[in-house]
Design a protein around this motif. Sequence first.
Motif, mmCIF file in Angstrom:
data_model
loop_
_atom_site.group_PDB
_atom_site.id
_atom_site.type_symbol
_atom_site.label_atom_id
_atom_site.label_comp_id
_atom_site.label_asym_id
_atom_site.label_seq_id
_atom_site.Cartn_x
_atom_site.Cartn_y
_atom_site.Cartn_z
ATOM 1 N N VAL A 676 0.855 -1.185 0.000
ATOM 2 C CA VAL A 676 0.000 0.000 0.000
ATOM 3 C C VAL A 676 0.890 1.233 0.000
ATOM 4 O O VAL A 676 1.796 1.356 0.829
ATOM 5 N N SER A 677 0.644 2.135 -0.922
ATOM 6 C CA SER A 677 1.395 3.387 -1.009
ATOM 7 C C SER A 677 0.425 4.531 -0.787
ATOM 8 O O SER A 677 -0.352 4.896 -1.676
ATOM 9 N N LEU A 678 0.421 5.098 0.429
ATOM 10 C CA LEU A 678 -0.515 6.160 0.774
ATOM 11 C C LEU A 678 -0.018 7.495 0.239
ATOM 12 O O LEU A 678 1.172 7.816 0.321
ATOM 13 N N ALA A 679 -0.951 8.268 -0.275
ATOM 14 C CA ALA A 679 -0.663 9.611 -0.764
ATOM 15 C C ALA A 679 -1.949 10.411 -0.733
ATOM 16 O O ALA A 679 -3.049 9.850 -0.614
ATOM 17 N N ALA A 680 -1.825 11.728 -0.822
ATOM 18 C CA ALA A 680 -2.997 12.590 -0.868
ATOM 19 C C ALA A 680 -3.747 12.330 -2.176
ATOM 20 O O ALA A 680 -3.210 12.559 -3.264
ATOM 21 N N THR A 681 -4.981 11.866 -2.086
ATOM 22 C CA THR A 681 -5.758 11.450 -3.249
ATOM 23 C C THR A 681 -7.106 12.158 -3.241
ATOM 24 O O THR A 681 -7.805 12.142 -2.217
ATOM 25 N N ASP A 682 -7.463 12.775 -4.361
ATOM 26 C CA ASP A 682 -8.766 13.426 -4.495
ATOM 27 C C ASP A 682 -9.809 12.422 -4.937
ATOM 28 O O ASP A 682 -9.612 11.673 -5.913
ATOM 29 N N ILE A 683 -10.933 12.408 -4.228
ATOM 30 C CA ILE A 683 -12.035 11.520 -4.603
ATOM 31 C C ILE A 683 -12.538 11.870 -5.998
ATOM 32 O O ILE A 683 -12.944 10.995 -6.775
ATOM 33 N N ASP A 684 -12.495 13.174 -6.339
ATOM 34 C CA ASP A 684 -12.962 13.607 -7.665
ATOM 35 C C ASP A 684 -12.145 12.985 -8.798
ATOM 36 O O ASP A 684 -12.634 12.886 -9.941
ATOM 37 N N ASP A 685 -10.901 12.568 -8.511
ATOM 38 C CA ASP A 685 -10.064 11.942 -9.541
ATOM 39 C C ASP A 685 -10.302 10.445 -9.642
ATOM 40 O O ASP A 685 -10.170 9.858 -10.729
ATOM 41 N N VAL A 686 -10.639 9.824 -8.522
ATOM 42 C CA VAL A 686 -10.777 8.366 -8.508
ATOM 43 C C VAL A 686 -12.133 7.930 -9.056
ATOM 44 O O VAL A 686 -12.234 6.934 -9.790
ATOM 45 N N VAL A 687 -13.208 8.665 -8.707
ATOM 46 C CA VAL A 687 -14.551 8.258 -9.125
ATOM 47 C C VAL A 687 -14.693 8.211 -10.645
ATOM 48 O O VAL A 687 -15.186 7.217 -11.200
ATOM 49 N N PRO A 688 -14.257 9.263 -11.407
ATOM 50 C CA PRO A 688 -14.379 9.154 -12.873
ATOM 51 C C PRO A 688 -13.611 7.978 -13.453
ATOM 52 O O PRO A 688 -14.078 7.320 -14.393
ATOM 53 N N ALA A 689 -12.420 7.682 -12.890
ATOM 54 C CA ALA A 689 -11.654 6.543 -13.391
ATOM 55 C C ALA A 689 -12.402 5.234 -13.160
ATOM 56 O O ALA A 689 -12.402 4.337 -14.008
ATOM 57 N N ALA A 690 -13.067 5.114 -12.001
ATOM 58 C CA ALA A 690 -13.849 3.899 -11.738
ATOM 59 C C ALA A 690 -15.032 3.787 -12.688
ATOM 60 O O ALA A 690 -15.364 2.689 -13.169
ATOM 61 N N LEU A 691 -15.680 4.931 -12.983
ATOM 62 C CA LEU A 691 -16.809 4.908 -13.925
ATOM 63 C C LEU A 691 -16.346 4.496 -15.318
ATOM 64 O O LEU A 691 -17.026 3.731 -16.018
ATOM 65 N N ASP A 692 -15.175 5.019 -15.733
ATOM 66 C CA ASP A 692 -14.641 4.648 -17.044
ATOM 67 C C ASP A 692 -14.345 3.155 -17.115
ATOM 68 O O ASP A 692 -14.596 2.499 -18.134
ATOM 69 N N GLU A 693 -13.783 2.617 -16.035
ATOM 70 C CA GLU A 693 -13.449 1.193 -16.041
ATOM 71 C C GLU A 693 -14.696 0.329 -16.148
ATOM 72 O O GLU A 693 -14.687 -0.726 -16.799
ATOM 73 N N LEU A 694 -15.807 0.802 -15.547
ATOM 74 C CA LEU A 694 -17.055 0.050 -15.616
ATOM 75 C C LEU A 694 -17.827 0.333 -16.900
ATOM 76 O O LEU A 694 -18.803 -0.361 -17.203
ATOM 77 N N GLY A 695 -17.414 1.378 -17.626
ATOM 78 C CA GLY A 695 -18.105 1.711 -18.861
ATOM 79 C C GLY A 695 -19.453 2.348 -18.645
ATOM 80 O O GLY A 695 -20.387 2.145 -19.440
ATOM 81 N N VAL A 696 -19.617 3.094 -17.555
ATOM 82 C CA VAL A 696 -20.881 3.778 -17.271
ATOM 83 C C VAL A 696 -20.635 5.275 -17.281
ATOM 84 O O VAL A 696 -19.504 5.755 -17.101
ATOM 85 N N GLY A 697 -21.704 6.028 -17.474
ATOM 86 C CA GLY A 697 -21.594 7.472 -17.547
ATOM 87 C C GLY A 697 -22.504 8.160 -16.559
ATOM 88 O O GLY A 697 -23.169 7.517 -15.722
ATOM 89 N N PRO A 698 -22.573 9.501 -16.622
ATOM 90 C CA PRO A 698 -23.425 10.279 -15.700
ATOM 91 C C PRO A 698 -24.885 9.870 -15.757
ATOM 92 O O PRO A 698 -25.606 10.031 -14.766
ATOM 93 N N ALA A 699 -25.348 9.356 -16.895
ATOM 94 C CA ALA A 699 -26.751 8.953 -16.983
ATOM 95 C C ALA A 699 -27.037 7.684 -16.188
ATOM 96 O O ALA A 699 -28.199 7.398 -15.879
ATOM 97 N N ASP A 700 -25.989 6.912 -15.874
ATOM 98 C CA ASP A 700 -26.181 5.644 -15.167
ATOM 99 C C ASP A 700 -25.976 5.758 -13.660
ATOM 100 O O ASP A 700 -26.463 4.915 -12.907
#
Length: 833
Positions: A676-700
């Motif tokens: 585990v490598s801890l660092a300052a991480t913005d939730i706003d950066d992680v959530v879009p990446a997770a949505l892209d990986e799942l192939g879903v968008g704002p409508a879903d």
Amino acid sequence: MPRGHLRVMLGAAPGVGKTYAMLEEGKRLLALGKDVVVAVVETHGRAATAGMLDGLEVVPRRTVEHRGVELTELDLDAVIARAPQLALVDELAHTNAPGSEHEKRWQDVDALLAAGIDVMSTVNIQHIESLNDVVEQITGAQQRETIPDAVLRRADQIEVVDLAPQALRDRLADGEVYPAARIDAALSNYFRLGNLTALRELALLWLADEVDSALQQYRAEHGIAGTWEARERVVVALTGGPEGDTLLRRGARIAARSAGGELLAVHVTSQDGLREATPGALAAQRALVEQLGGSYHQVVGSDIPRALVEFARGENATQLVIGVSRRSRLAALLTGPGIGSTVIRESGDIDVHIVSHARAGGRFSLPRIRGGLTARRQVYGFALALVGGPLLTWLLTSMRSSDSMTSDVLAYQLLVVIVALVGGIWPALFAALLSGITLDYFFVAPLYTITISEPLHLLALVLYLVIAALVSLVVDQAARRSRAAKRAAAEAELLATVAGGVIRGENALQALVTRTREAFGLSGVRLLDGEDVVSTDGEPSDDEHTQSIPVGTRGTLELSGRTLEAGDRRLLAAIVAQLDAALEHRDLQATASELGPLAQADRVRSALLAAVGHDLRRPLAAATAAVTTLRQTDITLAGADRDALLETAEDSLGNLAQLVTNLLDVSRVQAGVLAVSLAATDIDDVVPAALDELGVGPADVELDLPDTLPPVAADGVLLQRVLVNLLGNAIRFSPADARPVIAASEFGGRVQVRVIDHGPGIPGERRDAVFVPFQRLGDTDNDTGIGLGLALSKGFVEGMDGTLEVEDTPGGGLTMVVALPVASTVQHGGEPA
């Protein structure tokens, strides 16, 4: 210069109105002519609190720059230069910005007090150092800002600002405590009704204990030795008889008459034993004590009334409840007034209640001859010989006749036997000699002379003495054996009590140490394992005698108080053997706890093998079948069929690769070697990446991410995988007309990311199993995993010093809550602060 006075407003939770009450009191004192200034007040955006500042002088704060951010803190020098009579200082446990003169705000307050300025401040119960771990167990939130207990105890005045838990939740729901974005998270976490009720009770109990300590200190300073009935402590004396239940219930009613009353039941076991005491009855009465909310104690004492009174005084009791004697009036006349009268005489300022019951004043029975030829019994024997001899002589001389010699001799012989039964050998010999002389003087011719003219008369006197000696020897041996048997019964009863306490779940070492102190009437007992203190009970004085008893090969039992007798040491040896066994059991438990993770890892490896043997075969079989069909030369496939087979093979192999990756990851999590490598991480950066990986968008998916959300201390890659797993489940189980929601909020130094769905949810009985590997909800198909997603997610989150919990979604569904520390709590280098 006289030191200033400190007044503290104590609250159970944020939002109860401490700051408002402080400002309101400041305004009242200002109207009375006192010089009042506001040194620092945190309004937290609450309009009602900010409005209370109108009309009060506010000392400007000083500005401190830290990591490019401007922070405002209390200006200590400015307040001291202003020199008001009273300074209002909010949040006593606050941590000052780096570069401040003092690390903590309570240190600033101490400087103001030293300058002669009175201070009024506020603090919540969760910030008290000694209660920090208790609050964390209640709320699940760790408090990083604490104040030493000694600082708060030095306050001249502490006031509880109280608010009912439901009223506080209503204030929170109305937006009077936190902004709207934080309300839902606060209501479902820290501000749960049970949490607030427990914190409120904790605050009231802490203040009650503080008041009790202040009362004890006042009594000690003023030399007041008597008991003050500020809190009723009721001691009920149990004999093991059938009246015990009645006494306990009466004692419980007495204790319940005052707030904070305590019920204590005590059973005194003496060397002679207690009459009609049965272990079964005592066990039932002990269970009743626990049902009534009291505590059971057992002491050993040869003088039962004194042992009762000394125990009551040692516990600072205000009431002592005993039962009316079960003896008849004739038995009481023959054997003395009994325990009740002695207790009343020696109780002093302790109120004694003698409770009547159905067994009081029983039928006539001869008094039992109790074993143990004490000095008191020998005195009774001599007294009986001195008083009974003349009375018997007067009675026999008044009825003397020529034929009464035989009855006269037997009457004196009976007197000798009775004296032997009561007093033993020496009173019996004295009675035999006295009766022989009396017979010769009053009944043998020549009368009224002590002359032995016949050898038979001398033989009769010798026989008198021999019979008295033989009877007294038999009585002495029987009494000593009875005393030893009753002593052994008392010791066995005490050991059974200790063993019973351990079996019922009490801490074995602490239970043994406590019972040792109570049983032998010691002031203090301490158990050491090498140089470490394992358990202690009581507070010995420095001038008391201390004995050290070895416990096994490394332990030591220190006894402070009186010197133990030989009989006590035999019982102590049995207790020491149990202590040695308890220490060994503790070591075995520690070893077993170390082996627990190994057993868990072995179970995981077994489950992995089962998964490899069954679940991995499904995608492998699908891919093999698709490829085999494509290789057939005697089958002509249409373009759509060929594409479908290729897609099946591709999906199956992709799922197979993902399953293998998850299996390796769960193995690393279970083995404790997850990187585990801890660092300052913005939730706003992680959530879009997770949505892209799942192939879903704002409508879903519906997003509710505040702009002011601070960064979290996390591994971005692991956090993305967690959100992919949780959101994938939410999408799978959400109905078509209800989109999943990803919401985030910050509270108490932690950021909570909530993945919310409105699907079927998880039954309560399966909640504990959802994080266990290879658990699935519903049927499986070629696209379903093998139940590792939530297990991996929980392992990843805990590896980042976070938590993953399950909650019900209002209106139906499931909410997965990921809580991670904010980035400010992480030091450079990626390790948590």
